[in-house]
Design a protein around this motif. Structure first.
Motif, PDB file in Angstrom:
ATOM      1  N   UNK A   3      -2.894  -8.588  10.544  1.00 25.77           N
ATOM      2  CA  UNK A   3      -1.767  -9.213   9.999  1.00 25.77           C
ATOM      3  C   UNK A   3      -1.350 -10.700  10.474  1.00 25.77           C
ATOM      4  N   UNK A   4      -1.272 -10.662  11.821  1.00 22.54           N
ATOM      5  CA  UNK A   4      -1.278 -11.884  12.682  1.00 22.54           C
ATOM      6  C   UNK A   4      -2.223 -12.765  12.298  1.00 22.54           C
ATOM      7  N   UNK A  37      -1.837 -14.300   8.847  1.00 22.51           N
ATOM      8  CA  UNK A  37      -0.664 -15.369   8.734  1.00 22.51           C
ATOM      9  C   UNK A  37      -1.293 -16.818   9.483  1.00 22.51           C
ATOM     10  N   UNK A  38      -2.001 -16.665  10.637  1.00 26.20           N
ATOM     11  CA  UNK A  38      -1.971 -17.864  11.361  1.00 26.20           C
ATOM     12  C   UNK A  38      -3.258 -18.489  10.799  1.00 26.20           C
ATOM     13  N   UNK A  39      -4.306 -18.072   9.905  1.00 25.86           N
ATOM     14  CA  UNK A  39      -5.549 -19.057   9.348  1.00 25.86           C
ATOM     15  C   UNK A  39      -5.088 -19.301   8.106  1.00 25.86           C
ATOM     16  N   UNK A  40      -6.151 -20.197   7.612  1.00 26.92           N
ATOM     17  CA  UNK A  40      -5.997 -20.809   6.108  1.00 26.92           C
ATOM     18  C   UNK A  40      -7.513 -20.666   5.741  1.00 26.92           C
ATOM     19  N   UNK A  41      -7.571 -20.938   4.273  1.00 30.09           N
ATOM     20  CA  UNK A  41      -8.921 -21.003   3.806  1.00 30.09           C
ATOM     21  C   UNK A  41      -9.625 -19.806   3.755  1.00 30.09           C
ATOM     22  N   UNK A  42     -11.137 -20.062   4.324  1.00 28.93           N
ATOM     23  CA  UNK A  42     -12.106 -18.980   4.238  1.00 28.93           C
ATOM     24  C   UNK A  42     -11.716 -18.316   5.289  1.00 28.93           C
ATOM     25  N   UNK A  43     -11.048 -18.543   6.618  1.00 30.72           N
ATOM     26  CA  UNK A  43     -10.895 -17.744   7.758  1.00 30.72           C
ATOM     27  C   UNK A  43      -9.829 -16.722   7.177  1.00 30.72           C
ATOM     28  N   UNK A  62      -9.132 -15.601   4.071  1.00 30.34           N
ATOM     29  CA  UNK A  62      -9.678 -14.698   2.891  1.00 30.34           C
ATOM     30  C   UNK A  62     -10.592 -13.476   3.707  1.00 30.34           C
ATOM     31  N   UNK A  63     -11.305 -13.978   4.798  1.00 27.94           N
ATOM     32  CA  UNK A  63     -12.063 -13.215   5.416  1.00 27.94           C
ATOM     33  C   UNK A  63     -11.179 -12.018   6.360  1.00 27.94           C
ATOM     34  N   UNK A  64     -10.288 -12.532   6.907  1.00 30.14           N
ATOM     35  CA  UNK A  64      -9.294 -11.592   7.927  1.00 30.14           C
ATOM     36  C   UNK A  64      -8.614 -10.927   6.686  1.00 30.14           C
ATOM     37  N   UNK A  84      -9.349  -9.592   3.664  1.00 37.02           N
ATOM     38  CA  UNK A  84     -10.324  -8.757   3.248  1.00 37.02           C
ATOM     39  C   UNK A  84     -10.606  -7.531   4.430  1.00 37.02           C
ATOM     40  N   UNK A  85     -10.780  -8.026   5.769  1.00 39.09           N
ATOM     41  CA  UNK A  85     -10.842  -6.946   6.903  1.00 39.09           C
ATOM     42  C   UNK A  85      -9.530  -6.072   6.897  1.00 39.09           C
ATOM     43  N   UNK A  86      -8.321  -6.712   6.537  1.00 36.76           N
ATOM     44  CA  UNK A  86      -7.040  -6.106   6.604  1.00 36.76           C
ATOM     45  C   UNK A  86      -6.958  -5.046   5.520  1.00 36.76           C
ATOM     46  N   UNK A  87      -7.239  -5.525   4.250  1.00 38.05           N
ATOM     47  CA  UNK A  87      -7.218  -4.788   3.212  1.00 38.05           C
ATOM     48  C   UNK A  87      -8.035  -3.506   3.337  1.00 38.05           C
ATOM     49  N   UNK A  88      -9.376  -3.614   3.872  1.00 34.67           N
ATOM     50  CA  UNK A  88     -10.484  -2.404   4.130  1.00 34.67           C
ATOM     51  C   UNK A  88      -9.725  -1.730   5.224  1.00 34.67           C
ATOM     52  N   UNK A  89      -9.355  -1.967   6.289  1.00 35.62           N
ATOM     53  CA  UNK A  89      -8.692  -1.300   7.335  1.00 35.62           C
ATOM     54  C   UNK A  89      -7.538  -0.230   6.798  1.00 35.62           C
ATOM     55  N   UNK A  90      -6.514  -1.112   6.183  1.00 33.14           N
ATOM     56  CA  UNK A  90      -5.451  -0.326   5.710  1.00 33.14           C
ATOM     57  C   UNK A  90      -5.907   0.974   4.740  1.00 33.14           C
ATOM     58  N   UNK A  91      -6.893   0.482   3.665  1.00 32.67           N
ATOM     59  CA  UNK A  91      -7.323   1.404   2.827  1.00 32.67           C
ATOM     60  C   UNK A  91      -8.068   2.754   3.699  1.00 32.67           C
ATOM     61  N   UNK A  92      -9.080   2.273   4.284  1.00 29.38           N
ATOM     62  CA  UNK A  92      -9.752   3.458   4.988  1.00 29.38           C
ATOM     63  C   UNK A  92      -8.919   4.458   5.959  1.00 29.38           C
TER      64      UNK A  92
END
Length: 187
Positions: free
Chosen positions: A24-25, A28-34, A36-38, A40-48
């Motif tokens: 989550x941090x 919130x702290x990044x922008x653009x492609x970073x 988006x990638x973070x 995607x990792x968050x969504x995946x981690x929460x779901x699994x």
């Protein structure tokens, strides 16, 4: 008997809640492609993570913890709400002005749920499971996470539904993830 000050073995959820906070941090702290990638990792981690809890942790709690059924039903309600909140920003562009407010609402909900799990479920699991059982549950959680859907699916908050619908949802999610990656949309 444990030595005074000795720590109990880790519960079956490992360090996922800390990883979720950190992601989550990062989002919130990044922008653009970073960002988006973070995200995607968050969504995946929460779901699994939630799927694994629903398949491994909650059934143990129901069977072994006093008032376990009530404890699990409360956690499942929180999980349903979190999955619904997660599905909104999951479909958004992370650069959308509405994204961060949606993310903040999700974060508050997810962190409240994590605190409730730690207090009302995981502490009781530690009291009712020996070291070998905790290790076995941790292994089962890792297997469940490896096979779980990678996106939220509100309405599948039970072991039976996850075992029935989860494999199909996982194939669809992982296919969608692969297509998204191939099109350069995972970053």
């Amino acid at each position: 008997m444990r030595r005074r000050g000795a720590r109990r073995p880790a519960a079956p959820y490992g360090t996922a809640h800390g990883d979720i906070r950190n992601l989550f941090d990062e989002v919130e702290k990044t922008t653009g492609n970073e960002r988006r990638a973070a995200f995607r990792r968050l969504v995946r981690l929460l779901a699994v993570h939630e799927t694994a809890e629903e398949e491994v942790v909650h059934p143990f709690t129901r069977r072994s913890v006093p008032d376990g059924e009530k404890v699990v039903e409360d956690r499942l309600q929180e999980e349903r709400e979190a999955k619904e909140l997660l599905s909104r920003p999951d479909g958004m562009d992370t650069g959308d002005p509405k994204f961060l407010p949606e993310l903040q609402a999700l974060r508050l909900d997810v962190m409240a749920h994590a605190r409730a799990e730690e207090r009302y479920e995981f502490n009781h699991i530690r009291r009712h499971a020996d070291k070998a059982l905790l290790a076995s549950m941790a292994s089962a959680v890792r297997v469940a996470e490896a096979m779980a859907p990678t996106h939220p699916h509100p309405g599948t908050e039970s072991a039976a539904k996850n075992l029935t619908l989860g494999p199909i949802a996982a194939v669809v999610d992982r296919t969608r993830d692969a297509v998204r990656k191939a099109m350069g949309k995972d970053r």
